[in-house]
Write a protein that holds these residues in place. Structure first.
Motif, mmCIF file in Angstrom:
data_model
loop_
_atom_site.group_PDB
_atom_site.id
_atom_site.type_symbol
_atom_site.label_atom_id
_atom_site.label_comp_id
_atom_site.label_asym_id
_atom_site.label_seq_id
_atom_site.Cartn_x
_atom_site.Cartn_y
_atom_site.Cartn_z
ATOM 1 N N PRO A 165 0.819 -1.217 0.000
ATOM 2 C CA PRO A 165 0.000 0.000 0.000
ATOM 3 C C PRO A 165 0.854 1.270 0.000
ATOM 4 C CG PRO A 165 0.094 -0.896 2.216
ATOM 5 C CD PRO A 165 0.852 -1.856 1.335
ATOM 6 N N LYS A 250 -2.517 7.643 3.705
ATOM 7 C CA LYS A 250 -3.656 7.299 2.868
ATOM 8 C C LYS A 250 -3.431 5.950 2.184
ATOM 9 C CE LYS A 250 -6.529 9.063 -0.904
ATOM 10 N NZ LYS A 250 -6.714 10.146 -1.896
ATOM 11 N N GLY A 251 -4.395 5.082 2.324
ATOM 12 C CA GLY A 251 -4.312 3.775 1.690
ATOM 13 C C GLY A 251 -3.486 2.767 2.452
ATOM 14 N N PRO A 254 -4.689 4.189 8.936
ATOM 15 C CA PRO A 254 -5.760 5.181 9.145
ATOM 16 C C PRO A 254 -5.325 6.350 10.017
ATOM 17 C CG PRO A 254 -6.115 3.246 10.514
ATOM 18 C CD PRO A 254 -4.961 2.907 9.606
ATOM 19 N N SER A 259 -10.572 10.985 14.251
ATOM 20 C CA SER A 259 -11.159 9.645 14.191
ATOM 21 C C SER A 259 -12.299 9.503 15.193
ATOM 22 C CB SER A 259 -10.091 8.595 14.485
ATOM 23 O OG SER A 259 -10.668 7.323 14.727
ATOM 24 N N ALA A 280 -8.484 -3.886 8.853
ATOM 25 C CA ALA A 280 -9.370 -2.951 8.150
ATOM 26 C C ALA A 280 -9.294 -3.101 6.636
ATOM 27 C CB ALA A 280 -9.016 -1.523 8.540
ATOM 28 N N ARG A 281 -8.777 -4.256 6.187
ATOM 29 C CA ARG A 281 -8.678 -4.445 4.740
ATOM 30 C C ARG A 281 -10.074 -4.356 4.105
ATOM 31 N NH1 ARG A 281 -4.912 -8.803 6.294
ATOM 32 N NH2 ARG A 281 -2.810 -8.161 5.740
ATOM 33 N N PRO A 282 -10.173 -3.924 2.828
ATOM 34 C CA PRO A 282 -9.063 -3.522 1.952
ATOM 35 C C PRO A 282 -8.699 -2.044 2.048
ATOM 36 C CG PRO A 282 -11.083 -3.544 0.703
ATOM 37 C CD PRO A 282 -11.459 -3.965 2.104
ATOM 38 N N GLU A 283 -9.420 -1.285 2.875
ATOM 39 C CA GLU A 283 -9.165 0.156 2.926
ATOM 40 C C GLU A 283 -7.801 0.469 3.518
ATOM 41 O OE1 GLU A 283 -11.308 4.240 4.583
ATOM 42 O OE2 GLU A 283 -12.106 2.267 5.100
ATOM 43 N N PHE A 284 -7.419 -0.267 4.578
ATOM 44 C CA PHE A 284 -6.133 -0.043 5.233
ATOM 45 C C PHE A 284 -5.475 -1.374 5.541
ATOM 46 C CE2 PHE A 284 -8.616 3.752 6.532
ATOM 47 C CZ PHE A 284 -7.788 4.736 6.014
ATOM 48 N N SER A 286 -3.745 -4.228 7.893
ATOM 49 C CA SER A 286 -4.143 -4.736 9.204
ATOM 50 C C SER A 286 -3.193 -4.225 10.281
ATOM 51 C CB SER A 286 -4.151 -6.267 9.203
ATOM 52 O OG SER A 286 -2.863 -6.771 8.930
#
Length: 337
Positions: A165, A250-251, A254, A259, A280-284, A286
C-alpha cells in the motif's frame, strides 16, 4: 642470537608460531568454551524456511552495516528489548557452509535502530514491506535507502500476490500495482522472526545499568495515567504507522486525527484495537496487537489513548487508568470464551 635476527626464515617462523598460538588462546579456545557452555534458550523459536532465506538476503544486502542485533546492558538500550542480550541469544547461529560463517549479525553501528526485538515492536508485514519499498513513506527523517528492486509493478494482481500500500506521493510515475517479490517477503519473514526470547524463571535477567531518572511529567492528555509520558509512548509504539501528525498514511494506515473511534466517549473499541489489533482491509493494512505484543500496562494504554484523544485538534475526555483496566480485563474474559 645475531644469527636469529639475521635469518629471515627463523624470524618468519617465530612470528607465524606466535600468531597461531595467540589465535588459539585468544580466539579459538574462548569460542569453543562459549559454544560448549551456552545453548539456545528453550523459548527460542527456530527460523522457518522463509526466514532462513530472508536471513541470507539480510546479509547479502549489507543490513548489518547499519543495524545491530544486540541490546547492551545500558538503560538507553531498554527501548530495543525487554532485557540485555546474553550469550544464549546467539547460541543457535551456525555456519552457512565450510567457508562461510554468518556470525551473529550483532553489528557494530546503529545508523538505523536495533532489530533484536523488531518482530515484537513492529510485527506488521505491510509496514515492513512499505518501509523496504520507501522508508521515508513511514519515517520522514529516515536515511535508509529504498530497496525498490525487491518489488515489481503489475497491471493486475494475480493469485497469491501481496500488494504494497504505497501512498500516491511515493509512487513516482508507477501506474500499476506494486507487488512484493518472494525475496522481499522472505526478508520480512526474517525481520518478523526477530523476537527476544523470554528467559526461564530460573535465570535472572541482567539489569540495565546507568538508569536515567524517569520522566514523571504527564502530557496534556494525562487523564490519570500516573504521570506517564503519553507522547513518548505513542512515539515508541504507534507513530511509525499513524505518524507524528496523527494523520496516518492514505491507503496504508488510518488517521487518528478526527477519528470517531479515538473520540468516542466510550473508549472500549479503541482499547480493543490497541490490545488486539484490527484488520481494516481492503481500505487499510491490518494492525497487529501492539498492546499485547509489547505487554503494555493499563497505565501505559491510558497514557497513549489520552495523548491521542487530546492531540492534533482532538478533544475528548480523559480516560482514567481504572476504567482502562476494567475494559482490558473484560476483553481478556471475552477472548477466553
Amino acid at each position: 642470537m645475531m644469527d636469529f635476527f639475521n635469518d629471515y626464515r627463523k624470524l618468519y617462523l617465530s612470528a607465524l608460531g606466535l600468531f597461531v598460538l595467540l589465535t588459539i588462546l585468544v580466539a579459538i579456545m574462548p569460542a569453543i568454551s562459549n559454544q560448549n557452555n551456552n545453548s539456545p534458550l528453550p523459548t527460542e523459536e527456530a527460523l522457518s524456511d522463509a526466514a532462513l532465506e530472508g536471513k541470507a538476503i539480510y546479509v547479502a544486502n549489507g543490513c548489518v552495516a547499519c543495524h545491530t542485533q544486540q541490546v547492551r546492558n545500558l538503560d538507553m538500550d531498554k527501548m530495543w528489548g525487554k532485557r540485555p542480550s546474553i550469550a544464549a541469544d546467539y547460541a543457535d547461529e551456525e555456519r552457512t557452509d565450510l567457508w562461510r560463517n554468518t556470525a551473529t549479525l550483532m553489528g557494530t553501528e546503529r545508523t538505523g535502530p536495533d532489530l533484536t526485538d523488531i518482530g515484537n515492536r513492529q510485527p506488521s508485514a505491510e509496514w515492513n514491506l512499505l518501509h523496504l519499498y520507501q522508508p521515508r513513506a513511514v519515517v520522514e527523517e529516515s536515511v535508509m535507502p529504498a530497496y525498490q528492486w525487491l518489488f515489481e509493478e503489475k497491471a493486475e494482481l494475480e493469485e497469491g500476490d501481496v500488494e504494497v500500500p504505497v501512498p500516491d506521493a511515493f509512487r513516482k510515475g508507477v501506474i500499476g500495482k506494486i507487488v512484493a517479490t518472494k525475496v522481499a517477503l522472505n526478508l520480512v519473514a526474517y525481520l518478523q522472526s526477530l523476537k527476544q526470547a523470554q528467559l526461564p524463571e530460573a535465570i535472572p535477567a541482567p539489569e540495565f545499568l546507568y538508569k536515567r531518572e524517569a520522566k514523571t511529567t504527564a502530557t496534556a492528555g494525562g487523564g490519570g495515567d500516573l504521570g506517564l509520558d503519553g507522547a513518548a509512548l505513542y512515539a515508541a509504539n504507534c507513530q511509525s504507522c499513524h505518524q507524528a501528525s496523527g494523520a496516518g498514511l492514505k491507503g496504508a494506515f488510518p488517521p487518528l486525527k478526527g477519528s470517531q473511534i479515538v473520540l468516542d466517549d466510550n473508549p472500549e473499541v479503541l482499547i480493543d484495537i490497541v490490545m488486539n489489533g484490527y484488520d481494516a482491509r481492503p481500505e487499510f493494512a491490518s494492525m497487529p496487537a501492539i498492546g499485547t505484543n509489547m505487554n503494555l500496562s493499563a497505565a501505559e494504554v491510558a497514557a497513549i489513548i489520552n495523548h491521542e484523544r487530546s492531540s492534533w485538534g482532538n478533544s475528548a475526555r480523559k480516560v482514567p487508568v481504572d476504567e482502562v483496566q476494567k475494559i482490558m480485563d473484560l476483553l481478556k474474559q471475552t477472548a477466553k470464551k
